[in-house]
Design an enzyme around this catalytic site. Structure first.
Site, PDB file in Angstrom:
ATOM      1  N   ASP A   1      31.900 -10.948  34.007  1.00  0.00           N
ATOM      2  CA  ASP A   1      30.589 -10.348  33.723  1.00  0.00           C
ATOM      3  C   ASP A   1      30.335 -10.047  32.243  1.00  0.00           C
ATOM      4  O   ASP A   1      29.886  -8.943  31.893  1.00  0.00           O
ATOM      5  CB  ASP A   1      30.415  -9.061  34.550  1.00  0.00           C
ATOM      6  CG  ASP A   1      30.417  -9.311  36.055  1.00  0.00           C
ATOM      7  OD1 ASP A   1      30.592 -10.475  36.469  1.00  0.00           O
ATOM      8  OD2 ASP A   1      30.252  -8.340  36.812  1.00  0.00           O
TER       9      ASP A   1
ATOM     10  N   ASP B   1      27.268 -11.379  37.236  1.00  0.00           N
ATOM     11  CA  ASP B   1      26.577 -10.484  38.153  1.00  0.00           C
ATOM     12  C   ASP B   1      25.147 -11.037  38.250  1.00  0.00           C
ATOM     13  O   ASP B   1      24.498 -11.256  37.220  1.00  0.00           O
ATOM     14  CB  ASP B   1      26.596  -9.070  37.543  1.00  0.00           C
ATOM     15  CG  ASP B   1      26.656  -7.959  38.576  1.00  0.00           C
ATOM     16  OD1 ASP B   1      27.260  -8.143  39.649  1.00  0.00           O
ATOM     17  OD2 ASP B   1      26.084  -6.871  38.301  1.00  0.00           O
TER      18      ASP B   1
ATOM     19  N   HIS C   1      21.939 -10.470  40.452  1.00  0.00           N
ATOM     20  CA  HIS C   1      21.228  -9.748  41.499  1.00  0.00           C
ATOM     21  C   HIS C   1      19.781 -10.219  41.644  1.00  0.00           C
ATOM     22  O   HIS C   1      19.105 -10.462  40.641  1.00  0.00           O
ATOM     23  CB  HIS C   1      21.182  -8.252  41.168  1.00  0.00           C
ATOM     24  CG  HIS C   1      22.522  -7.592  41.101  1.00  0.00           C
ATOM     25  ND1 HIS C   1      23.456  -7.668  42.101  1.00  0.00           N
ATOM     26  CD2 HIS C   1      23.075  -6.801  40.138  1.00  0.00           C
ATOM     27  CE1 HIS C   1      24.519  -6.962  41.762  1.00  0.00           C
ATOM     28  NE2 HIS C   1      24.333  -6.428  40.568  1.00  0.00           N
TER      29      HIS C   1
ATOM     30  N   HIS D   1      19.799  -4.134  36.723  1.00  0.00           N
ATOM     31  CA  HIS D   1      20.591  -4.892  35.757  1.00  0.00           C
ATOM     32  C   HIS D   1      20.875  -6.284  36.303  1.00  0.00           C
ATOM     33  O   HIS D   1      20.868  -6.507  37.524  1.00  0.00           O
ATOM     34  CB  HIS D   1      21.920  -4.171  35.448  1.00  0.00           C
ATOM     35  CG  HIS D   1      22.831  -4.111  36.635  1.00  0.00           C
ATOM     36  ND1 HIS D   1      22.715  -3.167  37.626  1.00  0.00           N
ATOM     37  CD2 HIS D   1      23.880  -4.908  37.004  1.00  0.00           C
ATOM     38  CE1 HIS D   1      23.639  -3.366  38.548  1.00  0.00           C
ATOM     39  NE2 HIS D   1      24.356  -4.426  38.213  1.00  0.00           N
TER      40      HIS D   1
ATOM     41  N   LYS E   1      27.706 -13.607  41.691  1.00  0.00           N
ATOM     42  CA  LYS E   1      27.980 -12.624  42.756  1.00  0.00           C
ATOM     43  C   LYS E   1      26.924 -11.537  42.742  1.00  0.00           C
ATOM     44  O   LYS E   1      26.206 -11.370  41.761  1.00  0.00           O
ATOM     45  CB  LYS E   1      29.369 -12.018  42.555  1.00  0.00           C
ATOM     46  CG  LYS E   1      29.491 -11.258  41.252  1.00  0.00           C
ATOM     47  CD  LYS E   1      30.898 -10.795  41.002  1.00  0.00           C
ATOM     48  CE  LYS E   1      30.983 -10.025  39.703  1.00  0.00           C
ATOM     49  NZ  LYS E   1      30.135  -8.816  39.674  1.00  0.00           N
TER      50      LYS E   1
ATOM     51  N   CYS F   1      34.118  -4.111  38.037  1.00  0.00           N
ATOM     52  CA  CYS F   1      34.296  -5.505  38.447  1.00  0.00           C
ATOM     53  C   CYS F   1      35.662  -6.068  38.073  1.00  0.00           C
ATOM     54  O   CYS F   1      36.220  -6.873  38.829  1.00  0.00           O
ATOM     55  CB  CYS F   1      33.144  -6.347  37.916  1.00  0.00           C
ATOM     56  SG  CYS F   1      31.597  -5.920  38.773  1.00  0.00           S
TER      57      CYS F   1
END
Ligand code: VGL
Ligand code: ZN
Length: 226
Positions: free
Chosen positions: A35, A73, A75, A107, A132, A177
């Site tokens: 990340d 990351d 989302h 975020h 992810k 993470c």
């Protein structure tokens, strides 16, 4: 040309041993970069203190690894880990199903600048990318599974297919993470080393990063300095 790894600079813990990368005659090595994205760096939505300090470390190391796997990351807007959708503040806690979820600022929303890898990261060395946190209903700190272990990201299968057994892990954030990726990797039977100067933590509670590192060592991981 391949940059030489820095000498070990352990000064704060006996448990930290120098990273010994043998450049000649070495078996393939695998680096996992967790990340390293704009939102986790200073100025980002969920800035990790000194988060951008891991970028030069990653850039020095990537050329000596044969596999460089970067996680992202990733989302959807309105992800249920975002405080905004609950009328709550970042740091507050809700239950998502039967999982205790710390709420975060919005975020790493797919397609935004904040979700991009840090621009100074030499991403031409990436050999694989794992995204992810895509399921809006469950968070995913680990590079392997979501927090409810409903789904795998496919990373373990990928590593098994390549015959990879040893992982060097660094990135953001040490206490989320990086921690959960390392613990899952150990649980899956991989040998794990955490590259300490390539990690930074959030430390919502003072000491979170140190506690994360000791959980990793208790589970069989090594903490090394590059
Ligand atoms: C992370 C909190 C929320 C991380 C990701 O990369 O450590 N932390 N989402
Ligand atoms: Zn997230």
């Amino acid at each position: 040309t391949v940059p030489r790894p820095l000498e070990g600079r352990a000064d704060d813990a006996d448990a930290i041993i120098p990273l010994d990368i043998k450049l000649e005659n070495s078996e393939p090595k695998t680096l996992i970069l967790i990340d390293i994205q704009n939102d986790f760096c200073p100025g980002g939505a969920l800035a990790v203190p000194e988060g951008d300090a891991v970028v030069p470390a990653a850039n020095r190391l990537m050329p000596v690894y044969s596999h460089v796997i970067a996680t992202q990351d990733w989302h959807p807007a309105g992800h249920h880990s975002f405080a905004s959708g609950h009328g709550k503040k970042p740091g507050d806690i809700v239950m998502l199903g039967n999982i205790r979820q710390i709420l975060w600022p919005d975020h790493c929303v797919q397609g935004t600048h904040g979700a991009e890898f840090h621009p100074a990261l030499h991403r031409q060395y990436f050999t694989h990318i794992v995204q992810k946190g895509i399921n809006p209903e469950v968070d995913s700190y680990s590079a392997f599974f979501d927090n409810a272990r409903l789904k795998s990201t496919g990373l373990a299968d990928y590593l098994h297919r390549k015959g990879i057994t040893h992982l060097d892990i660094m990135g953001l954030a040490t206490d989320y993470c990086v921690k959960y990726s390392a613990l899952d990797a150990l649980d899956l039977g991989f040998q794990v080393r955490i590259l300490l100067n390539g990690c930074r933590g959030i430390n919502l509670q003072p000491g979170d990063t140190d506690r994360a590192l000791s959980e990793i060592t208790s589970a069989g991981g090594l903490i090394v300095n590059e």
